[in-house]
Design an enzyme around this catalytic site. Structure first.
Site, mmCIF file in Angstrom:
data_model
loop_
_atom_site.group_PDB
_atom_site.id
_atom_site.type_symbol
_atom_site.label_atom_id
_atom_site.label_comp_id
_atom_site.label_asym_id
_atom_site.label_seq_id
_atom_site.Cartn_x
_atom_site.Cartn_y
_atom_site.Cartn_z
ATOM 1 N N HIS A 40 -3.875 15.954 -10.353
ATOM 2 C CA HIS A 40 -4.164 14.530 -10.540
ATOM 3 C C HIS A 40 -4.451 13.864 -9.197
ATOM 4 C CE1 HIS A 40 -2.754 10.258 -11.287
ATOM 5 N NE2 HIS A 40 -3.708 10.412 -12.168
ATOM 6 N N CYS A 191 -3.883 -11.952 3.234
ATOM 7 C CA CYS A 191 -4.657 -11.193 2.256
ATOM 8 C C CYS A 191 -6.147 -11.466 2.470
ATOM 9 C CB CYS A 191 -4.251 -11.621 0.847
ATOM 10 S SG CYS A 191 -5.071 -10.681 -0.438
ATOM 11 N N TYR A 329 -11.971 -4.078 -0.624
ATOM 12 C CA TYR A 329 -11.811 -4.895 0.584
ATOM 13 C C TYR A 329 -12.936 -4.667 1.578
ATOM 14 C CZ TYR A 329 -7.314 -5.749 -1.531
ATOM 15 O OH TYR A 329 -6.331 -6.102 -2.418
HETATM 16 N N1 MTE Z 1 1.240 -1.783 -0.390
HETATM 17 C C1 MTE Z 1 1.518 -1.233 -1.575
HETATM 18 N N2 MTE Z 1 2.237 -0.100 -1.606
HETATM 19 N N3 MTE Z 1 1.093 -1.796 -2.737
HETATM 20 C C2 MTE Z 1 0.339 -2.938 -2.749
HETATM 21 O O1 MTE Z 1 -0.035 -3.422 -3.816
HETATM 22 N N4 MTE Z 1 -0.785 -4.649 -1.377
HETATM 23 C C3 MTE Z 1 -1.461 -4.850 -0.088
HETATM 24 C C4 MTE Z 1 -0.476 -4.672 1.057
HETATM 25 N N5 MTE Z 1 0.272 -3.459 0.909
HETATM 26 C C5 MTE Z 1 0.004 -3.530 -1.487
HETATM 27 C C6 MTE Z 1 0.520 -2.919 -0.320
HETATM 28 C C7 MTE Z 1 -2.100 -6.138 0.043
HETATM 29 S S1 MTE Z 1 -3.666 -6.298 -0.603
HETATM 30 C C8 MTE Z 1 -1.520 -7.167 0.724
HETATM 31 S S2 MTE Z 1 -2.318 -8.646 0.915
HETATM 32 C C9 MTE Z 1 -0.184 -7.016 1.323
HETATM 33 O O2 MTE Z 1 0.411 -5.758 1.032
HETATM 34 C C10 MTE Z 1 0.752 -8.102 0.826
HETATM 35 O O3 MTE Z 1 1.999 -7.976 1.434
HETATM 36 P P1 MTE Z 1 3.202 -8.898 0.934
HETATM 37 O O4 MTE Z 1 3.303 -8.761 -0.567
HETATM 38 O O5 MTE Z 1 4.405 -8.425 1.659
HETATM 39 O O6 MTE Z 1 2.841 -10.303 1.304
HETATM 40 MO MO MO Z 2 -4.458 -8.393 -0.028
#
Ligand code: MTE
Ligand code: MO
Length: 530
Positions: A40, A191, A329
């Protein structure tokens, strides 16, 4: 195939993640995924669904909603869910596990954009109230559920570090905390979708993604160990990489729930780069929403690279293959809708950004003034009743990526006709022998700014563009059918960083269908009824 057996859901439950033969339900069918797990692409995460329905997970990992994936799954069909457990051809809703049922409690003041997965903004008034955002008000961006790691077991939490040649080292969190020097870095996370709603509202074009206003950004002090120290300990040759001749080009991070992203090796080994494996946030253990017990912190880069619930680091000659690295992104031009994702680089360092977070009509400290009148849901218009005075007070943040500091914040009270400067709060300045609250080698934190001034009377215009002292306009206005006597002006903010980068004037110019990096001048309409 009607000859296949029927299984009760209680039977399927026995084939959970720990069984030798994990099963899943998809629709009304039962599959034995034993042979799929090792192959997977998302790895072991598929076991999260074992013993139950895979549907709610595939609603999150929408990449699976694809004929190719259905074809793979169909090879593992072993039977059907017993009629007794079906409602309208599907397992009853209360039989389906909620992937989010173990998510933590959250502070009620956070502004929720989606509950499952949890995505929430820091409320406008909390954004610049303090330099360090309180943990419980720090914005939350989760693509999936929040993995559960028990407090009592967190010191035994394991991080795998895999080098390009396949060499693997494992560290417990206890080892990370005791064998390496700990560091503190103060850094803002933003973000890539912060202010996306402003981009779609101002440009009149829809964007694809969560409608964040100004609150998908927060600032904290992070403590952890340097990624480069751990890589060196694991056997990675940092000095060779410094010369640029290493085959290792990227550091891939993977989280427990299978979120993944990567950063260039250059950032990872930069002695001034301050990339952390962090276990603490504002002097507390990481909260569950923010990656407990371990996350990457990549200062100056888009927050999507600061992977939470970090459990696997892979050094590679290529970027992470996740959709969050290879798709999502990235930014394209305003004319590009059907895109070749590979044609644009992944967002890493952030461009310069700023926003107004509080706006009051009347003097800052005047007790008769209205309370904070900006709200995340309507942070583009402010109307004042019975406030003939023109004094205006504002605060906000400004931030740039790559460690570039903010040198100036410009404010306009008349729609961009004239400009004046906001005052930058000296948050990172050492005071009275106290250590600076800003730690690290770059300008990794936002700057808070405040402004007090007066709106020039002739800036307020009625909808016919007339000024209050203009008799022709006044006559036109009094004749208007709707009797709307409102006069408005547009208040603007923009910031400049130390490379003299500044923000674009319009969102239309940088519109991209994903709504990433919405950094155009933040504009708030200020109207008066008087
Ligand atoms: N890491 C994991 N494991 N899972 C997630 O969904 N989201 C990312 C990043 N790291 C994410 C992640 C995104 S898009 C952002 S903007 C930030 O974590 C947000 O961090 P925060 O929730 O601590 O503000
Ligand atoms: Mo994000």
């Amino acid at each position: 195939n009607p000859d296949l057996p029927r299984f009760r859901i209680t039977e399927v439950r026995k084939h959970g993640a720990d069984s030798d033969h994990p099963w899943v339900i998809y629709g009304d069918k039962v599959y034995d995924i034993t042979d799929w797990v090792p192959a997977h692409p998302g790895g072991q995460v598929i076991l999260r669904a074992a013993g139950g329905s895979i549907d709610p997970y595939w609603n999150i990992f929408t990449i699976h909603k694809n004929q190719y994936v259905y074809d793979i799954l169909s090879q593992y069909l072993i039977g059907y869910v017993d009629q007794a457990d079906l409602v309208n051809g599907k397992p009853a809703q209360d039989q389906i596990e909620d992937p989010f049922e173990n998510d933590p409690e959250r502070h009620p003041s956070l502004i929720t954009r989606t509950a499952k997965p949890r995505n929430a903004e820091t409320p406008a008034e909390a954004l610049t109230a303090q330099f360090l955002t309180p943990n419980e008000l720090f914005y939350v961006r989760n693509h999936m559920w929040v993995p559960t790691v028990e407090d009592s077991k967190s010191d035994d939490y394991r991080l795998k570090v895999e080098l390009l040649d396949g060499t693997m080292r494992e560290y417990t969190l206890r080892e990370l905390k005791t064998r390496f020097l700990s560091r503190k870095v103060t850094a803002t996370l933003q973000c890539s979708g912060n202010r996306r709603k402003h981009m779609s509202d101002d440009s009149g074009r829809q964007t694809n993604g969560l409608p964040w206003t100004s609150g998908a950004i927060s600032n904290a002090s992070w403590e952890g160990v340097l990624l480069s120290d751990v890589l060196a300990d694991a056997g990675f040759d940092i000095s060779e990489a410094m010369t640029g001749s290493s085959e290792t080009q990227h550091v891939q991070f993977m989280g427990l729930e299978a979120y993944g992203a990567s950063i260039p090796i250059k950032k990872a080994i930069d002695p001034q780069g301050d990339v952390l494996l962090a276990y603490s946030m504002n002097d507390e253990p990481l909260p569950r929403d923010h990656g407990f017990p371990l996350r990457a912190i990549v200062p100056g880069h888009v927050a999507a690279r600061s992977v939470k619930w970090l459990n696997h680091i892979t050094l590679s000659d290529e970027e992470s293959t996740s959709q969050w690295q290879r798709k999502d992104y990235k930014c394209f031009g305003p004319n590009q809708i059907k895109v070749d994702w590979d044609a644009a680089p992944a967002i890493q360092e952030l461009p310069v950004q700023s926003a107004i977070t509080t706006l009051k009509l009347g003097k800052w400290l005047d007790s008769k003034t209205e309370p904070n009148v900006l709200k995340n849901d309507q942070d583009q218009t402010v109307t004042s009743q019975n406030h003939p005075q023109q004094e205006i007070s504002m605060s906000g943040y400004a931030f740039s990526g790559g460690g570039r500091s903010i040198i100036r914040v410009d404010v306009s009270l008349d729609g961009g006709g004239s400009w004046t400067q906001a005052y930058l709060l000296p948050d990172c300045v050492t005071k009275n022998g106290m250590p600076s609250p800003c730690q690290g080698h770059g300008a990794w934190s936002w700057k808070r700014w405040v402004f007090e001034g007066s709106v020039p009377l002739n800036a307020f215009k009625d909808k016919h563009g007339g000024r209050p002292d203009d008799p022709v306009a006044a006559a036109a206005n009094s004749k208007s059918q709707d009797g709307d006597q409102k006069r408005c002006t547009t208040v603007l903010v923009k910031a400049t960083d130390d490379a003299y980068n500044t923000q674009p004037e319009s969102h239309a110019a940088t519109w991209n269908f994903r709504g990433n990096l919405a950094t155009a001048w933040h504009r708030v309409q200020v109207c008066t009824d008087c």
